[in-house]
Design an enzyme around this catalytic site. Structure first.
Site, PDB file in Angstrom:
ATOM      1  CE  LYS A  52      -7.279  25.354  55.525  1.00 18.13           C
ATOM      2  NZ  LYS A  52      -7.558  26.578  54.761  1.00 18.13           N
ATOM      3  CD  GLN A  96      -9.981  29.349  55.550  1.00 18.07           C
ATOM      4  OE1 GLN A  96      -8.835  28.924  55.670  1.00 18.07           O
ATOM      5  NE2 GLN A  96     -10.889  28.736  54.804  1.00 18.07           N
ATOM      6  CG  ASP A 119      -4.076  29.358  50.982  1.00 15.11           C
ATOM      7  OD1 ASP A 119      -4.362  28.147  50.918  1.00 15.11           O
ATOM      8  OD2 ASP A 119      -4.627  30.156  51.746  1.00 15.11           O
TER       9      ASP A 119
HETATM   10  N1  GUN Z   1     -11.430  29.204  51.602  1.00 16.46           N
HETATM   11  C1  GUN Z   1     -11.847  28.094  50.952  1.00 16.46           C
HETATM   12  N2  GUN Z   1     -10.791  27.348  50.566  1.00 16.46           N
HETATM   13  C2  GUN Z   1      -9.689  27.997  50.981  1.00 16.46           C
HETATM   14  C3  GUN Z   1      -8.296  27.712  50.885  1.00 16.46           C
HETATM   15  O1  GUN Z   1      -7.846  26.716  50.307  1.00 16.46           O
HETATM   16  N3  GUN Z   1      -7.463  28.625  51.451  1.00 16.46           N
HETATM   17  C4  GUN Z   1      -7.934  29.746  52.068  1.00 16.46           C
HETATM   18  N4  GUN Z   1      -7.042  30.604  52.574  1.00 16.46           N
HETATM   19  N5  GUN Z   1      -9.213  30.045  52.168  1.00 16.46           N
HETATM   20  C5  GUN Z   1     -10.091  29.156  51.630  1.00 16.46           C
END
Ligand code: GUN
Length: 294
Positions: A52, A96, A119
């Protein structure tokens, strides 16, 4: 059979965003700034967050990584979330998941300000999504919808069977695909661990979205000829013969299922890269809203 190439489409989306960022810079505007909070050292989370941050750099966004130790207290994490909510430099941020067991995930996600929740996990944003209102749509379901739209996959009136009822993927994609609109208007059964007749249901499916995290769960004898198969699983399977000590695989028995499918996403290179592209798109939206342009 057509491979739904998430890597290619995500690169197109990133190029589109990069063009907008260049124009912002030319106008002397501040570029979007995404922050990511990572607690602990889970291998997969480190990889995702690293991707990311790298993607932000590639398209000209600013990014900040807040990497906290595994034993961070809930209180300290909530305090950081509060700081990020107030920080005018940050347009959007993510925490995350998964978080370490001693931290109440829901409490943390509830503390993220909905306007910075790129998110789309906050109940306000999830609720807006469910009510067809404009909002941040969680990146993985948003990425699946965008992939279907860009390949012009016909979903109108089709049976789209979703496997998995997670808050991040299964539940929201079941809502999005049943709504009105492009890549939607489908009839959508949602299967989960208590579903008794999954194979019966998947055999009726024109579209199957598997978001279980169980390697090779979806076998060729569970899929109707000509079905569209979307594999959301990304599991690390230990393999000492590989350089990294593992390989990545999806929920779908790809080699056999691809012989029956009309469209199929590979793992890696399918839904995964789309998730990152849509997170960046949400961050761009957050930036525009911040400036009062959206
Ligand atoms: N863990 C697995 N997928 C995601 C996601 O799309 N966003 C976040 N913050 N954590 C994750």
């Amino acid at each position: 059979m057509v491979i739904l190439d998430g890597k290619k489409i995500s690169n197109q989306i990133k190029d589109e965003i990069a063009t907008e960022v260049t124009q912002m810079k030319e106008r002397g505007e501040k570029v979007p700034h995404l922050a990511a909070v990572l607690v602990g050292n889970d291998g997969a989370s480190l990889t995702y967050v690293g991707s990311k941050v790298r993607s932000c750099k590639r398209i000209g966004f600013e990014s900040t990584l807040k990497h906290l130790p595994e034993d961070t207290t809930e209180e300290d994490l909530l305090s950081l979330v509060n700081d990020l909510n107030k920080d005018p430099e940050i347009d959007g941020y993510i925490v995350q998941l998964p978080l370490p067991k001693h931290i109440d995930e829901q409490k943390v996600l509830m503390a993220v300000h909905p306007d910075k929740d790129v998110d789309g996990f906050h109940p306000t944003n999830f609720g807006k999504m469910a009510l067809d209102m404009e909002t941040f749509i969680s990146a993985t379901p948003y990425g699946i919808m965008e992939l279907l739209r860009r390949y012009e996959v016909d979903t109108e009136g089709k049976h789209a069977v979703i496997i998995g009822r997670s808050h991040i993927v299964g539940r929201p994609i079941s809502i999005l695909m049943s709504q009105k609109g492009k890549a939607a208007n489908a009839t959508v059964p949602l299967c989960h661990s208590r579903t008794k007749n999954i194979k019966e249901l998947t055999l009726q499916a024109d579209i199957v979205v598997s978001a279980l995290g169980v390697p090779h769960f979806l076998k060729a004898d569970m899929v109707k000829p000509g079905a569209v198969v979307i594999d959301v699983g990304i599991t690390r399977v230990e393999d000492k013969s590989k350089e990294k000590g593992y390989y990545i695989t999806g929920d779908v028995d790809f080699e056999k299922v691809k012989e029956k499918a009309s469209y199929i996403t590979p793992v890696p290179g399918g839904v995964g890269p789309m998730t990152i592209a849509m997170l960046l798109k949400n961050t761009l939206l957050a930036r525009e809203r911040h400036r009062g342009n959206a």
